[in-house]
Design a protein around this motif. Sequence first.
Motif, PDB file in Angstrom:
ATOM      1  N   ASN A 193       8.717  -7.787  -5.719  1.00 59.71           N
ATOM      2  CA  ASN A 193       9.443  -8.280  -6.890  1.00 59.71           C
ATOM      3  C   ASN A 193       9.004  -7.506  -8.138  1.00 59.71           C
ATOM      4  OD1 ASN A 193       7.084  -9.538  -8.043  1.00 59.71           O
ATOM      5  ND2 ASN A 193       7.391 -11.285  -6.671  1.00 59.71           N
ATOM      6  N   SER A 194       9.629  -7.776  -9.266  1.00 60.72           N
ATOM      7  CA  SER A 194       9.364  -7.011 -10.500  1.00 60.72           C
ATOM      8  C   SER A 194       7.910  -7.116 -10.933  1.00 60.72           C
ATOM      9  CB  SER A 194      10.282  -7.496 -11.628  1.00 60.72           C
ATOM     10  OG  SER A 194      11.628  -7.243 -11.315  1.00 60.72           O
ATOM     11  N   ASN A 195       7.354  -8.336 -10.882  1.00 59.04           N
ATOM     12  CA  ASN A 195       5.961  -8.517 -11.300  1.00 59.04           C
ATOM     13  C   ASN A 195       4.998  -7.748 -10.398  1.00 59.04           C
ATOM     14  OD1 ASN A 195       6.616 -10.162 -13.450  1.00 59.04           O
ATOM     15  ND2 ASN A 195       6.421 -12.063 -12.277  1.00 59.04           N
ATOM     16  N   GLU A 196       5.272  -7.754  -9.087  1.00 56.50           N
ATOM     17  CA  GLU A 196       4.403  -7.043  -8.139  1.00 56.50           C
ATOM     18  C   GLU A 196       4.431  -5.541  -8.389  1.00 56.50           C
ATOM     19  OE1 GLU A 196       4.354  -9.594  -4.000  1.00 56.50           O
ATOM     20  OE2 GLU A 196       6.239  -8.654  -4.583  1.00 56.50           O
ATOM     21  N   THR A 197       5.629  -4.985  -8.583  1.00 57.12           N
ATOM     22  CA  THR A 197       5.725  -3.537  -8.790  1.00 57.12           C
ATOM     23  C   THR A 197       4.980  -3.126 -10.053  1.00 57.12           C
ATOM     24  OG1 THR A 197       7.871  -3.790  -9.896  1.00 57.12           O
ATOM     25  CG2 THR A 197       7.907  -3.250  -7.550  1.00 57.12           C
ATOM     26  N   LEU A 198       5.114  -3.891 -11.118  1.00 57.95           N
ATOM     27  CA  LEU A 198       4.416  -3.566 -12.373  1.00 57.95           C
ATOM     28  C   LEU A 198       2.903  -3.657 -12.200  1.00 57.95           C
ATOM     29  CD1 LEU A 198       6.705  -5.367 -14.976  1.00 57.95           C
ATOM     30  CD2 LEU A 198       6.175  -2.918 -14.941  1.00 57.95           C
ATOM     31  N   MET A 199       2.442  -4.707 -11.550  1.00 62.00           N
ATOM     32  CA  MET A 199       1.008  -4.900 -11.344  1.00 62.00           C
ATOM     33  C   MET A 199       0.417  -3.766 -10.492  1.00 62.00           C
ATOM     34  SD  MET A 199      -0.952  -8.001  -9.345  1.00 62.00           S
ATOM     35  CE  MET A 199      -0.366  -7.399  -7.751  1.00 62.00           C
ATOM     36  N   LEU A 200       1.091  -3.429  -9.398  1.00 56.09           N
ATOM     37  CA  LEU A 200       0.594  -2.383  -8.509  1.00 56.09           C
ATOM     38  C   LEU A 200       0.644  -1.019  -9.184  1.00 56.09           C
ATOM     39  CD1 LEU A 200       2.266  -3.583  -5.175  1.00 56.09           C
ATOM     40  CD2 LEU A 200      -0.111  -3.906  -5.868  1.00 56.09           C
ATOM     41  N   TYR A 201       1.688  -0.767  -9.941  1.00 54.63           N
ATOM     42  CA  TYR A 201       1.800   0.494 -10.685  1.00 54.63           C
ATOM     43  C   TYR A 201       0.627   0.618 -11.662  1.00 54.63           C
ATOM     44  CZ  TYR A 201       3.943   4.311 -13.339  1.00 54.63           C
ATOM     45  OH  TYR A 201       4.195   5.526 -13.951  1.00 54.63           O
ATOM     46  N   ASP A 202       0.342  -0.463 -12.379  1.00 55.14           N
ATOM     47  CA  ASP A 202      -0.755  -0.442 -13.356  1.00 55.14           C
ATOM     48  C   ASP A 202      -2.112  -0.235 -12.681  1.00 55.14           C
ATOM     49  OD1 ASP A 202       1.007  -0.772 -15.437  1.00 55.14           O
ATOM     50  OD2 ASP A 202       0.669  -2.931 -15.678  1.00 55.14           O
ATOM     51  N   GLU A 203      -2.287  -0.785 -11.476  1.00 55.79           N
ATOM     52  CA  GLU A 203      -3.536  -0.560 -10.737  1.00 55.79           C
ATOM     53  C   GLU A 203      -3.729   0.931 -10.442  1.00 55.79           C
ATOM     54  OE1 GLU A 203      -3.540  -2.950  -7.202  1.00 55.79           O
ATOM     55  OE2 GLU A 203      -3.558  -4.849  -8.311  1.00 55.79           O
ATOM     56  N   CYS A 204      -2.640   1.605 -10.112  1.00 57.31           N
ATOM     57  CA  CYS A 204      -2.711   3.048  -9.826  1.00 57.31           C
ATOM     58  C   CYS A 204      -3.038   3.841 -11.086  1.00 57.31           C
ATOM     59  CB  CYS A 204      -1.387   3.524  -9.231  1.00 57.31           C
ATOM     60  SG  CYS A 204      -0.994   2.795  -7.624  1.00 57.31           S
ATOM     61  N   VAL A 205      -2.398   3.487 -12.184  1.00 57.84           N
ATOM     62  CA  VAL A 205      -2.658   4.183 -13.452  1.00 57.84           C
ATOM     63  C   VAL A 205      -4.108   4.003 -13.873  1.00 57.84           C
ATOM     64  CG1 VAL A 205      -2.096   4.208 -15.929  1.00 57.84           C
ATOM     65  CG2 VAL A 205      -0.258   4.076 -14.226  1.00 57.84           C
ATOM     66  N   GLU A 206      -4.647   2.805 -13.700  1.00 60.95           N
ATOM     67  CA  GLU A 206      -6.043   2.536 -14.063  1.00 60.95           C
ATOM     68  C   GLU A 206      -6.995   3.333 -13.165  1.00 60.95           C
ATOM     69  OE1 GLU A 206      -9.362   0.634 -16.031  1.00 60.95           O
ATOM     70  OE2 GLU A 206      -7.312   1.253 -16.542  1.00 60.95           O
ATOM     71  N   ASP A 263       0.827  -1.212   0.000  1.00 61.23           N
ATOM     72  CA  ASP A 263       0.000   0.000   0.000  1.00 61.23           C
ATOM     73  C   ASP A 263       0.859   1.259   0.000  1.00 61.23           C
ATOM     74  OD1 ASP A 263      -2.258  -1.524  -0.051  1.00 61.23           O
ATOM     75  OD2 ASP A 263      -2.855  -1.155   2.026  1.00 61.23           O
ATOM     76  N   PHE A 264       1.967   1.232   0.744  1.00 60.45           N
ATOM     77  CA  PHE A 264       2.843   2.403   0.754  1.00 60.45           C
ATOM     78  C   PHE A 264       3.437   2.633  -0.633  1.00 60.45           C
ATOM     79  CE2 PHE A 264       7.183   4.212   1.611  1.00 60.45           C
ATOM     80  CZ  PHE A 264       6.729   5.507   1.841  1.00 60.45           C
ATOM     81  N   PHE A 265       3.836   1.562  -1.307  1.00 65.18           N
ATOM     82  CA  PHE A 265       4.344   1.717  -2.672  1.00 65.18           C
ATOM     83  C   PHE A 265       3.282   2.340  -3.575  1.00 65.18           C
ATOM     84  CE2 PHE A 265       4.606  -0.149  -6.989  1.00 65.18           C
ATOM     85  CZ  PHE A 265       5.754   0.515  -7.419  1.00 65.18           C
ATOM     86  N   LYS A 266       2.044   1.855  -3.483  1.00 67.05           N
ATOM     87  CA  LYS A 266       0.969   2.423  -4.315  1.00 67.05           C
ATOM     88  C   LYS A 266       0.709   3.888  -3.954  1.00 67.05           C
ATOM     89  CE  LYS A 266      -2.215  -0.956  -3.910  1.00 67.05           C
ATOM     90  NZ  LYS A 266      -3.473  -1.692  -4.211  1.00 67.05           N
ATOM     91  N   MET A 267       0.773   4.209  -2.673  1.00 70.91           N
ATOM     92  CA  MET A 267       0.597   5.598  -2.263  1.00 70.91           C
ATOM     93  C   MET A 267       1.675   6.480  -2.881  1.00 70.91           C
ATOM     94  SD  MET A 267      -0.495   4.702   1.669  1.00 70.91           S
ATOM     95  CE  MET A 267      -0.254   6.278   2.432  1.00 70.91           C
ATOM     96  N   MET A 268       2.891   5.968  -2.949  1.00 68.41           N
ATOM     97  CA  MET A 268       3.991   6.732  -3.534  1.00 68.41           C
ATOM     98  C   MET A 268       3.802   6.904  -5.038  1.00 68.41           C
ATOM     99  SD  MET A 268       5.774   7.939  -1.283  1.00 68.41           S
ATOM    100  CE  MET A 268       6.758   8.671  -2.577  1.00 68.41           C
ATOM    101  N   VAL A 269       3.318   5.885  -5.709  1.00 71.26           N
ATOM    102  CA  VAL A 269       3.045   5.990  -7.148  1.00 71.26           C
ATOM    103  C   VAL A 269       1.980   7.073  -7.390  1.00 71.26           C
ATOM    104  CG1 VAL A 269       2.086   4.797  -9.168  1.00 71.26           C
ATOM    105  CG2 VAL A 269       3.728   3.616  -7.669  1.00 71.26           C
TER     106      VAL A 269
END
Length: 387
Positions: A336-349, A258-264
């Motif tokens: 991991n790489s897959n998690e960061t990409l997935m979470l980043y894309d959730e934020c963009v959406e 959640d903190f990573f998504k908040m930062m994105v």
Amino acid sequence: MNDSLHVKVSNEKAGSILLENNEYIFDYTTGNPDAFVSLSMPVRAKSYANPKLHPIFEMHLPEGYLLSIIKKHFSKITKTDDFGLLQLMAQSIKGRLTYDADTTPKDEILSLDTLLHPKSETLFDELVTRFALNSPLSGVQPKVLAKVRDKVTLPLQEYIVKAWGEEYPHLALNEFYCMSIVKRAGIEVPEFYLSDDNKLFIMKRFDIKEDGSYLGFEDMCVLQARQADEKYEGSYEHIAKSIKTFVSPKHKKKALRDFFKMMVINSLVQNGDAHLKNFGVLYENINDIWLAPAYDVVCTTLYIQKDIPALHLLGSKKWWSKAFLLRFGKESCELNSNETLMLYDECVEAIRITANEVKERIEGENDLHVKVFLSSLVEVFEREKDH
């Protein structure tokens, strides 16, 4: 002259804070290890001495607009230094931590409908007059804490009511749509509303349980033993480190995601005010600590065109690229790489859906000033996300 206040933890007398010879001294009067005043101040026999008010107590002091209102009304009759303010506000501070005070504030009750459908253009000014001393809230934005009854049959709730001045026009709209993005991205947020006239952002207090008891809450200034005026110092890596240090193992993975998504989201909507006091933890006890819901997310570059992030990330205070954020997720948030990409894309959406919602709002909006502001907000939301 000595000044002192008795401190309670969950209604149990825990200790006292004393101002003596320009030094703040907190002494525990309990041997109960669960009656700690802060996660960073465990129960012990030795005094906690500080040249400034301890961060956990300073967290309860008003800032900005509320501070100026209180000083204006009370500086002639009482001291309004940090300790004077704490004594002045003591009767109104309700939470896991409370203070022994001579009087109990009178409860004034509003209905949620009154806030959502204001009939007076001066409603916020009226709220300040009634609730200023009952509002131990930090932050520079005009805000008060009000007791609200949603429906006749439900218990009273506490809501933070925020307004905006000429310097930050349409801040309530800004926060409402930025917080909508955060919610759509699957990050926990407090219950929040926008008033019909777009003047008030209304957010339910998130540290009160259904039975009316209080959770512990501490922001990152407290957890990092920093004073409030140091809230723009440090880095987002330090926040991630504090999450790893304090959040319970069973909640740690979710907290870091959640903190990573908040930062994105803070980066993509250009929130230059995501400082240490705008992140925190909640807890039941020393063994059950989790990341607090997200709050105070706004686009600041609509007011300060060349605004920059509040804290450093990977040594930089420029708006970060996707690659930079993904690296932060892997290096600091244990993803991991897959998690960061997935979470980043959730934020963009979440941003894309909210941008479309705002565009629909613009189509039906009659107020030209609101249309222009929302159009500027959409421009920020629709900037290239893969740079």
